[in-house]
Write a protein that holds these residues in place. Sequence first.
Motif, PDB file in Angstrom:
ATOM      1  N   GLN A 148      -5.039   6.212  -1.673  1.00 17.13           N
ATOM      2  CA  GLN A 148      -4.930   7.377  -0.802  1.00 17.13           C
ATOM      3  C   GLN A 148      -3.480   7.828  -0.672  1.00 17.13           C
ATOM      4  OE1 GLN A 148      -6.885   5.600   2.628  1.00 17.13           O
ATOM      5  NE2 GLN A 148      -8.662   6.955   2.382  1.00 17.13           N
ATOM      6  N   ASN A 149      -2.566   6.850  -0.596  1.00 21.95           N
ATOM      7  CA  ASN A 149      -1.150   7.197  -0.532  1.00 21.95           C
ATOM      8  C   ASN A 149      -0.688   7.858  -1.825  1.00 21.95           C
ATOM      9  OD1 ASN A 149      -0.316   6.430   2.079  1.00 21.95           O
ATOM     10  ND2 ASN A 149      -0.327   4.269   1.498  1.00 21.95           N
ATOM     11  N   ARG A 150      -1.193   7.406  -2.971  1.00 22.79           N
ATOM     12  CA  ARG A 150      -0.852   8.018  -4.258  1.00 22.79           C
ATOM     13  C   ARG A 150      -1.315   9.473  -4.306  1.00 22.79           C
ATOM     14  NH1 ARG A 150       0.357   5.117  -8.999  1.00 22.79           N
ATOM     15  NH2 ARG A 150       0.657   2.879  -8.679  1.00 22.79           N
ATOM     16  N   GLU A 151      -2.553   9.694  -3.875  1.00 21.37           N
ATOM     17  CA  GLU A 151      -3.100  11.056  -3.929  1.00 21.37           C
ATOM     18  C   GLU A 151      -2.326  12.003  -3.030  1.00 21.37           C
ATOM     19  OE1 GLU A 151      -7.176  10.578  -2.885  1.00 21.37           O
ATOM     20  OE2 GLU A 151      -7.742   9.648  -4.806  1.00 21.37           O
TER      21      GLU A 151
ATOM     22  N   SER B  72       7.758   9.807  -0.283  1.00 23.42           N
ATOM     23  CA  SER B  72       7.251   8.496   0.118  1.00 23.42           C
ATOM     24  C   SER B  72       6.010   8.698   0.977  1.00 23.42           C
ATOM     25  CB  SER B  72       8.308   7.729   0.913  1.00 23.42           C
ATOM     26  OG  SER B  72       9.436   7.453   0.106  1.00 23.42           O
ATOM     27  N   MET B  73       5.034   7.813   0.814  1.00 21.84           N
ATOM     28  CA  MET B  73       3.799   7.923   1.570  1.00 21.84           C
ATOM     29  C   MET B  73       3.329   6.517   1.946  1.00 21.84           C
ATOM     30  SD  MET B  73       1.658  10.135   2.710  1.00 21.84           S
ATOM     31  CE  MET B  73       2.331  11.473   1.726  1.00 21.84           C
ATOM     32  N   GLN B  74       3.136   6.301   3.256  1.00 20.02           N
ATOM     33  CA  GLN B  74       2.707   4.974   3.676  1.00 20.02           C
ATOM     34  C   GLN B  74       1.673   4.999   4.790  1.00 20.02           C
ATOM     35  OE1 GLN B  74       5.896   2.704   5.387  1.00 20.02           O
ATOM     36  NE2 GLN B  74       6.613   4.389   6.672  1.00 20.02           N
ATOM     37  N   ASP B  75       1.275   6.189   5.224  1.00 19.37           N
ATOM     38  CA  ASP B  75       0.421   6.262   6.403  1.00 19.37           C
ATOM     39  C   ASP B  75      -1.074   6.302   6.096  1.00 19.37           C
ATOM     40  OD1 ASP B  75       2.492   6.097   8.152  1.00 19.37           O
ATOM     41  OD2 ASP B  75       2.771   8.250   8.349  1.00 19.37           O
ATOM     42  N   GLN B  76      -1.434   6.335   4.813  1.00 17.40           N
ATOM     43  CA  GLN B  76      -2.853   6.260   4.471  1.00 17.40           C
ATOM     44  C   GLN B  76      -3.280   4.786   4.422  1.00 17.40           C
ATOM     45  OE1 GLN B  76      -4.482   9.299   4.253  1.00 17.40           O
ATOM     46  NE2 GLN B  76      -2.446   9.994   4.876  1.00 17.40           N
ATOM     47  N   ARG B  77      -4.575   4.546   4.417  1.00 19.30           N
ATOM     48  CA  ARG B  77      -5.077   3.174   4.552  1.00 19.30           C
ATOM     49  C   ARG B  77      -5.017   2.377   3.253  1.00 19.30           C
ATOM     50  NH1 ARG B  77      -7.278   1.948   9.226  1.00 19.30           N
ATOM     51  NH2 ARG B  77      -8.310   0.118   8.325  1.00 19.30           N
TER      52      ARG B  77
ATOM     53  N   SER C 261       0.808  -1.224   0.000  1.00 21.19           N
ATOM     54  CA  SER C 261       0.000   0.000   0.000  1.00 21.19           C
ATOM     55  C   SER C 261       0.838   1.271   0.000  1.00 21.19           C
ATOM     56  CB  SER C 261      -0.935   0.008   1.222  1.00 21.19           C
ATOM     57  OG  SER C 261      -0.180  -0.048   2.414  1.00 21.19           O
ATOM     58  N   ALA C 262       2.119   1.147   0.371  1.00 21.02           N
ATOM     59  CA  ALA C 262       2.978   2.332   0.430  1.00 21.02           C
ATOM     60  C   ALA C 262       3.433   2.728  -0.966  1.00 21.02           C
ATOM     61  CB  ALA C 262       4.185   2.062   1.322  1.00 21.02           C
ATOM     62  N   VAL C 263       3.649   4.030  -1.157  1.00 19.72           N
ATOM     63  CA  VAL C 263       3.992   4.566  -2.471  1.00 19.72           C
ATOM     64  C   VAL C 263       5.212   5.475  -2.365  1.00 19.72           C
ATOM     65  CG1 VAL C 263       3.207   6.054  -4.362  1.00 19.72           C
ATOM     66  CG2 VAL C 263       1.612   4.459  -3.295  1.00 19.72           C
ATOM     67  N   ARG C 264       6.123   5.314  -3.320  1.00 24.03           N
ATOM     68  CA  ARG C 264       7.252   6.240  -3.421  1.00 24.03           C
ATOM     69  C   ARG C 264       7.246   6.840  -4.823  1.00 24.03           C
ATOM     70  NH1 ARG C 264      10.966   2.943  -2.820  1.00 24.03           N
ATOM     71  NH2 ARG C 264      11.265   3.125  -0.567  1.00 24.03           N
ATOM     72  N   MET C 265       7.172   8.161  -4.905  1.00 22.52           N
ATOM     73  CA  MET C 265       7.181   8.846  -6.194  1.00 22.52           C
ATOM     74  C   MET C 265       8.488   9.605  -6.360  1.00 22.52           C
ATOM     75  SD  MET C 265       3.338  10.397  -6.759  1.00 22.52           S
ATOM     76  CE  MET C 265       1.923   9.304  -6.971  1.00 22.52           C
ATOM     77  N   THR C 266       9.119   9.435  -7.517  1.00 23.72           N
ATOM     78  CA  THR C 266      10.355  10.147  -7.828  1.00 23.72           C
ATOM     79  C   THR C 266      10.136  11.008  -9.059  1.00 23.72           C
ATOM     80  OG1 THR C 266      11.667   8.305  -6.960  1.00 23.72           O
ATOM     81  CG2 THR C 266      12.811   9.922  -8.335  1.00 23.72           C
TER      82      THR C 266
END
Length: 361
Positions: free
Chosen positions: A267-270, A258-263, A244-249
């Motif tokens: 949601q992490n992408r947004e 990096s975003m991992q705290d959304q459910r 579910s975690a996302v890392r955008m470069t």
Amino acid sequence: MDKLFDRLQMLEDRYEELGELLSDPDVIADTQRFTKLSKEMADLRETVEKYNQYKKVTQQIKDDEEMLNAGLDDEEMAAMVKDELADSKVEKEKLEEEIKILLIPKDPNDEKNIIMEIRGAAGGDEASLFAADLYNMYTRYAEKQGWSVQIVDKTPTEVGGFKQVVLLINGKNVYSKLKYESGAHRVQRVPVTESAGRVHTSTATVGVMPEEEDVEIEIDPKDIRVDVFRSSGAGGQHINKTSSAVRMTHLPTGIVVSMQDQRSQQQNREKAMQILKARVYDYYKTQEQSEYDENRKSAIGTGDRSERIRTYNYPQNRVTDHRIGLTLNKLDKIMNGDLDDIIDALVLYDQTKALEKLQNE
């Protein structure tokens, strides 16, 4: 004060002009222009009202002085006029100071929410623990201000600290108060891992950026690399089993979010895209890579022990802000979020410098 009064008169003239424009049917029909002019008028209102009060008090002082100079046969009346004159002079001085503050050009970012980056720097595990302490300090301060805090990204360490933690702080005039926190923060204390009881010096860096809402920037999807991975945060089996975690470069700039705290991954992408846009927008505003690097170095420093804006000395329960030479012997309260004394002093210092510049123009 003559130059300031000239400026005040110009502002009053503009305020009256705005009142006329906002009653113009053509302006009323143009929603965007009407909104813009309404905001400009609202921003000027307090200054113009203070200026009108100042003119009224000045005229009152002039009238009272003329009455006293002409001589009053009634002693009781003369005493009343003298009292009124004394009160008016006090009010005049107060209004002068208030008007000076209002004339200082406003930082356009002051009303914005912020993105805050806290990173452990020099000092290994102790630096990561100090980064966590700063996170707790700002979180408690935000609670006292009635703001909300959301963790955007975090990299915890095995000892319970943070290698880095990125926050979104939302509320009224957040940037106006926390913009002074950018820089290297130094701590002097005995680490929990130190058996000999020696005081160590470690640092963490804090970076504060205004959140750019509705950023007017289009990012080509081809310029973004998206990686998904399993969240390392708490959350039970669901998080451990799903990526579910996302890392955008952003490839042209090298900016990573990096975003991992959304459910969910969506949601992490947004949220990641929101932060990425803000950072890329901030990057391109500087136009030049070298200028961006210099601005960032100025904002958060390298984290070297010799670079610091503030020192937190635990053995002496002391905090020193080196930019203004302020020392307070209440470290325990400050780490609990009682930052008002420091921030108010920094705001006053900033206003004093801005006033000096304004009066010398």
